[in-house]
Design a protein around this motif. Structure first.
Motif, PDB file in Angstrom:
ATOM      1  N   ASP A  88       1.646  -7.173  -8.498  1.00  0.00           N
ATOM      2  CA  ASP A  88       1.516  -5.758  -8.162  1.00  0.00           C
ATOM      3  C   ASP A  88       2.389  -5.425  -6.958  1.00  0.00           C
ATOM      4  O   ASP A  88       2.792  -6.307  -6.191  1.00  0.00           O
ATOM      5  N   VAL A  89       2.699  -4.143  -6.808  1.00  0.00           N
ATOM      6  CA  VAL A  89       3.502  -3.659  -5.686  1.00  0.00           C
ATOM      7  C   VAL A  89       2.844  -2.402  -5.135  1.00  0.00           C
ATOM      8  O   VAL A  89       2.025  -1.765  -5.801  1.00  0.00           O
ATOM      9  N   VAL A  90       3.214  -2.039  -3.917  1.00  0.00           N
ATOM     10  CA  VAL A  90       2.763  -0.758  -3.386  1.00  0.00           C
ATOM     11  C   VAL A  90       3.579   0.349  -4.053  1.00  0.00           C
ATOM     12  O   VAL A  90       4.691   0.124  -4.520  1.00  0.00           O
ATOM     13  N   PRO A  91       3.042   1.562  -4.105  1.00  0.00           N
ATOM     14  CA  PRO A  91       3.788   2.658  -4.738  1.00  0.00           C
ATOM     15  C   PRO A  91       5.082   2.977  -4.000  1.00  0.00           C
ATOM     16  O   PRO A  91       5.253   2.645  -2.823  1.00  0.00           O
ATOM     17  N   ALA A  92       5.996   3.628  -4.707  1.00  0.00           N
ATOM     18  CA  ALA A  92       7.278   4.042  -4.129  1.00  0.00           C
ATOM     19  C   ALA A  92       7.542   5.494  -4.497  1.00  0.00           C
ATOM     20  O   ALA A  92       7.411   5.874  -5.665  1.00  0.00           O
ATOM     21  N   ALA A 150      -3.149 -10.561  -9.804  1.00  0.00           N
ATOM     22  CA  ALA A 150      -3.213  -9.101  -9.753  1.00  0.00           C
ATOM     23  C   ALA A 150      -3.757  -8.664  -8.396  1.00  0.00           C
ATOM     24  O   ALA A 150      -4.359  -9.454  -7.667  1.00  0.00           O
ATOM     25  N   ASP A 151      -3.513  -7.405  -8.031  1.00  0.00           N
ATOM     26  CA  ASP A 151      -4.283  -6.670  -7.017  1.00  0.00           C
ATOM     27  C   ASP A 151      -4.146  -7.170  -5.593  1.00  0.00           C
ATOM     28  O   ASP A 151      -4.962  -6.797  -4.751  1.00  0.00           O
ATOM     29  N   GLU A 152      -3.123  -7.927  -5.263  1.00  0.00           N
ATOM     30  CA  GLU A 152      -3.017  -8.390  -3.883  1.00  0.00           C
ATOM     31  C   GLU A 152      -2.869  -7.231  -2.908  1.00  0.00           C
ATOM     32  O   GLU A 152      -3.390  -7.271  -1.788  1.00  0.00           O
ATOM     33  N   GLY A 159      -8.062  -9.536  -8.348  1.00  0.00           N
ATOM     34  CA  GLY A 159      -7.147 -10.641  -8.619  1.00  0.00           C
ATOM     35  C   GLY A 159      -7.651 -11.951  -8.059  1.00  0.00           C
ATOM     36  O   GLY A 159      -8.581 -12.566  -8.592  1.00  0.00           O
ATOM     37  N   ALA A 160      -7.053 -12.391  -6.943  1.00  0.00           N
ATOM     38  CA  ALA A 160      -7.379 -13.714  -6.388  1.00  0.00           C
ATOM     39  C   ALA A 160      -8.846 -13.814  -6.008  1.00  0.00           C
ATOM     40  O   ALA A 160      -9.492 -14.847  -6.269  1.00  0.00           O
ATOM     41  N   GLN A 161      -9.391 -12.784  -5.371  1.00  0.00           N
ATOM     42  CA  GLN A 161     -10.815 -12.835  -4.995  1.00  0.00           C
ATOM     43  C   GLN A 161     -11.695 -13.005  -6.216  1.00  0.00           C
ATOM     44  O   GLN A 161     -12.651 -13.787  -6.214  1.00  0.00           O
ATOM     45  N   TRP A 162     -11.389 -12.245  -7.254  1.00  0.00           N
ATOM     46  CA  TRP A 162     -12.196 -12.295  -8.486  1.00  0.00           C
ATOM     47  C   TRP A 162     -12.119 -13.675  -9.122  1.00  0.00           C
ATOM     48  O   TRP A 162     -13.146 -14.230  -9.555  1.00  0.00           O
TER      49      TRP A 162
END
Length: 441
Positions: A88-92, A150-152, A159-162
Motif C-alpha cells: 500500500d501507499v499513501v494517497p497522491a 497490506a495496510d502498513e 495487514g501485519a498486525q492482523w
C-alpha cells in the motif's frame, strides 16, 4: 551463448517490477475507502508462482490482501529470517506532481511515482532476488519468510498486525526481520555513509475531544469547545520536548563525529545539531529522533458559521522515544488540560535493537563488497514500520533497503512527499547487495 540463453539476473528485471507495482494504485486513506491491495497482491503471486514457488494470499477483509511465502534454507534448524515489504501507499494529489503519480515514468535515470521510495522500490528488489532463487535453485543459509503486507500506511491493522494475531504460524521459528527505511546512502564530509535502521520511535495517533455548550454565534459563550480544543492543540504542538539520546542515536553521532574530525558531546545541543546537519538530506529523519515529537494533524468542528458547536476534535501525531511512552502520554494529558478527552486512534511500540550480530555483519559486508570503503552506521527512524507488529512475536527487526544515492537527492523528503522517485541504478545496486546478504546471513 546467445541472447536467449543469457541468464536473467535480479538487476535485469527489478526496474520493470518496480514500475509494474507503481502503476497499481494501492492508495491507503486509512478509512477503508481506498482500492485495497488485491491487484498488487495478485501481481506478487504471479511473479512468485511463475518461478516455481507456492505463496499464500491472505485477506483480513475482502480486498486487503497480503502474500506470504516460506522458502526452506540450507539449514532449517536455524531460526528463520523474515524479509518483508508493504504494497500500500499513501494517497497522491496528481495536481501537485510533475508527473502522473501512478504512471511509473522513467525520467533522467529515475523511476517516478507514488511508492518509488515507500516502498515499492524495496518490494521490487525483494521480488527480483527471490525470483532468481526460483529460477536458479539457490537457497539462503536459513529459512526465508517473504511477506508483502497490506495496510502498513494505516498502522498495519489489516495487514501485519492482523497476520501476527490470526496467523502466527506463518512466522514460526523466525527471530529476525529485514524491511524498509534503512540501508540508503548519504554523504558525510565527502565519505559515503549507509544508514542501517536499528531503532524506530513509538507511535500514538491521539484524538482530542473537547466538549462545550452549543449556542448562537452572536452570544457570549465562555464554554466554547472550539476555543478549548484550540488551546490544547496549541500547547501540545508548541511543546518543547527535551533531548533524549538513545544508544542508537549516540552511536550514530559518535560515528559522524569521527568522520568529520570533531567530537560528540551529548551535553552540547549546538554541537549535536552540527553533527546532524553533516548528514545532509538524511538529517530530516535523524533530527526528529533526538527527542519526542507531537504534531497536530487534523481538526474538525462545527457545521455552520453562526452556530457554536457543542464538540470539537483534533488528532495529534505523537512519536515518542522508545521507552518513554508512558511519560509522554502523561505529558500530553497535562498539556491538553481539563475538559479534553483523549482517545487513542492507533498506538504502537518503539523499538531499539543491537547494531551487532551475524545479520548485521552480513548487511555491512554486503555493502562493503559493492561499495568498498563506505561506512555503515546505525540510526533511529522517526516513523514506523511493520517491524513493530513482528516484534510481538519476539522477532528483532532491522531496516535495510540498500540504495546507493546521489548525495544531493533528498531521499527522506520524498517519503509521503511530492514527485517521489528513485534512481534506476540504485535499484540495481540494491539487488546486488540484497542477494549478497541473503546468501550469507
Amino acid at each position: 551463448m546467445t541472447n536467449a540463453e543469457t541468464p536473467i539476473r535480479p538487476e535485469d528485471e527489478v526496474v520493470q517490477i518496480c514500475c509494474d507495482l507503481i502503476r497499481i494504485d494501492t492508495s491507503n486513506y486509512g478509512d477503508g475507502s481506498g482500492p485495497g491491495e488485491r491487484v498488487a497482491a495478485e501481481l506478487v503471486m504471479a511473479l512468485l508462482t511463475e518461478v516455481g514457488f507456492a505463496p499464500e494470499l491472505i485477506e483480513s477483509v475482502p480486498g486487503r490482501s497480503s502474500v506470504v511465502l516460506r522458502i526452506p534454507g540450507t539449514d532449517s534448524t536455524r531460526p528463520a529470517l523474515v524479509l518483508h515489504g508493504h504494497t500500500d501507499v499513501v494517497p497522491a494529489e496528481a495536481a501537485d506532481w510533475s508527473v502522473d503519480p501512478f504512471a511509473a515514468e522513467i525520467r533522467d535515470g529515475l523511476v517516478w511515482g507514488r511508492g518509488a521510495v515507500d516502498m515499492k522500490d524495496m518490494d521490487a528488489m525483494i521480488l527480483a532476488v527471490v525470483r532468481d532463487m526460483g529460477r536458479t535453485g539457490w537457497r539462503p543459509p536459513r529459512d526465508l519468510i517473504v511477506a508483502m503486507f497490506a495496510d502498513e500506511e494505516a498502522g498495519g491493522k489489516m495487514g501485519a498486525q492482523w497476520l501476527v494475531r490470526h496467523r502466527p504460524d506463518l512466522f514460526e521459528g523466525a527471530d529476525e526481520a529485514v524491511s524498509e527505511v534503512g540501508g540508503y546512502s548519504t554523504e558525510v564530509d565527502g565519505r559515503r555513509v549507509y544508514l542501517l535502521q536499528t531503532a524506530e520511535k513509538g507511535l500514538a495517533w491521539l484524538r482530542l475531544v473537547a466538549g462545550g455548550t452549543a449556542g448562537h454565534g452572536s452570544q457570549v459563550n465562555t464554554d466554547n469547545a472550539v476555543t478549548r480544543l484550540a488551546g490544547a492543540i496549541h500547547r501540545i504542538g508548541e511543546h518543547s520536548w527535551p533531548i533524549h539520546l538513545t544508544g542508537t542515536v549516540r552511536q550514530l553521532l559518535t560515528g559522524v563525529a569521527d568522520l568529520t574530525g570533531t567530537t560528540f558531546d551529548p551535553e552540547d545541543p549546538e554541537g549535536i545539531d552540527r553533527l546532524v546537519d553533516a548528514l545532509g538530506p538524511a538529517r530530516k529523519f535523524v533530527a526528529a529522533t533526538l527527542r519526542t515529537g507531537s504534531n497536530p494533524s487534523q481538526l474538525e468542528a462545527g457545521y455552520k458559521a453562526n452556530v457554536i458547536p457543542g464538540q470539537a476534535s483534533g488528532v495529534v501525531d505523537v512519536r515518542s522515544i522508545p521507552g518513554d511512552e508512558e511519560e509522554v502520554f502523561a505529558t500530553i494529558k497535562r498539556l491538553a488540560g481539563p475538559g479534553i478527552e483523549i482517545e487513542p486512534v492507533h498506538q504502537d511500540v518503539g523499538l531499539e535493537v543491537p547494531f551487532a550480530g551475524n545479520l548485521v555483519d552480513a548487511m555491512v559486508a554486503a555493502i562493503d563488497a559493492e561499495d568498498p570503503g563506505a561506512v555503515v552506521l546505525p540510526y533511529m527512524l522517526s516513523g514506523g514500520t511493520d517491524n513493530k507488529s513482528l516484534s510481538r512475536l519476539g522477532i528483532t527487526g532491522y531496516g535495510f533497503a540498500p540504495l546507493q544515492l546521489p548525495p544531493d537527492l533528498d531521499f527522506p523528503g520524498m517519503f509521503h512527499g511530492v514527485d517521489e522517485r528513485v534512481p534506476v541504478e540504485a535499484l540495481k545496486f540494491g539487488c546486488r547487495v540484497l542477494e549478497r546478504m541473503l546468501r550469507t546471513c
